[in-house]
Design a protein around this motif. Sequence first.
Motif, PDB file in Angstrom:
ATOM      1  N   LYS A  55       0.900  -1.271   0.147  1.00  0.00           N
ATOM      2  CA  LYS A  55      -0.016   0.023  -0.150  1.00  0.00           C
ATOM      3  C   LYS A  55       0.875   1.121  -0.043  1.00  0.00           C
ATOM      4  O   LYS A  55       2.098   1.198   0.377  1.00  0.00           O
ATOM      5  CB  LYS A  55      -0.993  -0.013   1.035  1.00  0.00           C
ATOM      6  N   GLN A  81      -0.489   6.647  -7.501  1.00  0.00           N
ATOM      7  CA  GLN A  81      -1.327   6.198  -8.823  1.00  0.00           C
ATOM      8  C   GLN A  81      -0.521   6.639  -9.870  1.00  0.00           C
ATOM      9  O   GLN A  81      -0.150   8.180  -9.930  1.00  0.00           O
ATOM     10  CB  GLN A  81      -2.719   6.175  -8.625  1.00  0.00           C
ATOM     11  N   SER A 138      -1.145  -2.497  -7.138  1.00  0.00           N
ATOM     12  CA  SER A 138      -0.544  -2.708  -5.778  1.00  0.00           C
ATOM     13  C   SER A 138      -0.556  -4.199  -5.328  1.00  0.00           C
ATOM     14  O   SER A 138      -0.389  -4.575  -4.212  1.00  0.00           O
ATOM     15  CB  SER A 138      -1.529  -1.868  -4.622  1.00  0.00           C
ATOM     16  N   ASN A 178      -4.289   9.337  -1.399  1.00  0.00           N
ATOM     17  CA  ASN A 178      -3.530   8.439  -2.229  1.00  0.00           C
ATOM     18  C   ASN A 178      -2.762   8.956  -3.190  1.00  0.00           C
ATOM     19  O   ASN A 178      -2.286   8.176  -4.114  1.00  0.00           O
ATOM     20  CB  ASN A 178      -4.685   7.458  -2.838  1.00  0.00           C
ATOM     21  N   SER A 200      -9.085  10.112   4.167  1.00  0.00           N
ATOM     22  CA  SER A 200      -8.905   9.553   3.072  1.00  0.00           C
ATOM     23  C   SER A 200      -9.961   9.431   1.904  1.00  0.00           C
ATOM     24  O   SER A 200     -10.027   8.644   0.919  1.00  0.00           O
ATOM     25  CB  SER A 200      -8.454   8.021   3.298  1.00  0.00           C
TER      26      SER A 200
END
Length: 542
Positions: A301, A305, A330, A375, A422
């Motif tokens: 993780k 991206q 991932s 992310n 998140s």
Amino acid sequence: MSSPHFRNSPLLPRLSIRFSLALLLCIVWPTCLSAQVTITGVAIPGVGSFIDASTFPQVTVRFRATRAGQPAPLTAQDVYVQESNRFMRITSLTPDGSGIWRAVFTASTFSPKINEFPTLNEGGATLFAVSNGEVGTLPLTWSINPNRGGMVFICDSSFRRLPLFLDLGDVAVGSESLTKLNLRTFAATRDANGNERRLFIDSLITTSPDITIVWKRTFGSKPPPVEVDVGTDYRFDLVFRPSKPGPVSDVLTVVFEGGQRFTVMLFANTPTYKPSTLLQVISPNGGERLAPCQRIPIQWKGAIQGFSSFVEFSTNNGRTWNFIDSTADSSIVWDVPRTYSDSVRIRVYQKQGASDARWLFGETSKATNLAFSANGRYLSAVYQNGTVIEWDVVTSVEQQRYVIDGTTLPGVKVSALTYAGSTRNLLAVVNRPSPARDQIVRLDSGNVSARAVVEADIPEVTEVCANAAGTTVYVAGPLTASIRVLDGATLTSRSTISLDAPISAVRFVDSLINVALISGDVVRVSPESGAEVIRYRTDLLR
């Protein structure tokens, strides 16, 4: 790992087509105010003022402290004085009856009025009192003809003035370093005829036994306490002999004229910090026994991206590495090789060096803040006209727009922008000039207008953040002694995290709320539990 590189600003105003956006009425929740601490000066009998600076540099202040209309209990550890850009502790605090207190502190600012004899010293400071997470302030000013007072600073061996810190370098145990310094006596009080007094140096002190001060007897001067001429440099050495490995921090303090202080922070053997790891291997996580030709999933993780992840294995504890595969995902499936070892390691990394610049076309209005999602996939920017635009940084395609009302008014801007944990929801701070209060705004993904807007009950908000789920929001700002806890959906007040000293700086870093206090302590708070995780005590405040 760094975020994708953009040449200059990715937010240059390139969009020529203007959009008409329907504005919806935002829900404005009332400000949730807590009981504030109020400090008022109370005249000192026989003085006629609540400030007595007649024994400068000692200053006495008489004041009343109340909270919600009731006397506020205080200790000497709850009261601080800010003089210029530094904070200091008071010398003593004594009760004077009926919720009244007397605080004594030593002032160090010497600001004589030019061509005024005898010397007229005009000084000032601000007194802070903390009670149950709330802070009260009292401005202090005085104008006196002191019998003593002056100004000093420290120069290096080339007679250049030192900044307020000094690095003594890296020194091994059993060795020593010598730093040559000069104490420059800059000014002292003058009598009615303009004659300048000599300056009295009380002491030069450090607290670490590893640091020694050696007075060099310039012009035959004795070590402090000593009376010296003004406008002269007096040599002394700092000798650093570490008795054990590890970093050392201290404060070099010059005490002069009966209590005035000039300080320089000292550092030595400062540690080096490894870069933080963004990628984390989830599976396998250590201790597994694998058979040759077995197919096992490798999962991780934290990957940004849009960039490939590279997976490698080692059979000799990381001395050499063997490439497995690369992927934009991932996870991969690994065929265990026909190699026998009890020292196998797996690592995953991303390469984010040179890449083509990407232009994100935004508003013609000035961009005031931006934020990356947790992310790293999405980037949001807010503009002075209140428009917020979110892009996919992999495709450079605009995802959605929001509108924050009121930002076109004079002196108003969005001073902070962040993703709520998140999630794809956003939190913003709208900074407004006094007497208006700053606003906290929640923007929900898919909705143009704000879901919730609330006025902050602290003078200035510099940080807003949330837990990973975005269900709890934290708000903080300088010179307040608490962190406000809000409901993530409505921004209504839930509770308050009380601190034992006012905040000097606060930042949300590494999934923790990092708070520097004026007491010198640094506190790290978990946004998941709201509890203090660790506290570092610098002991730098004297």
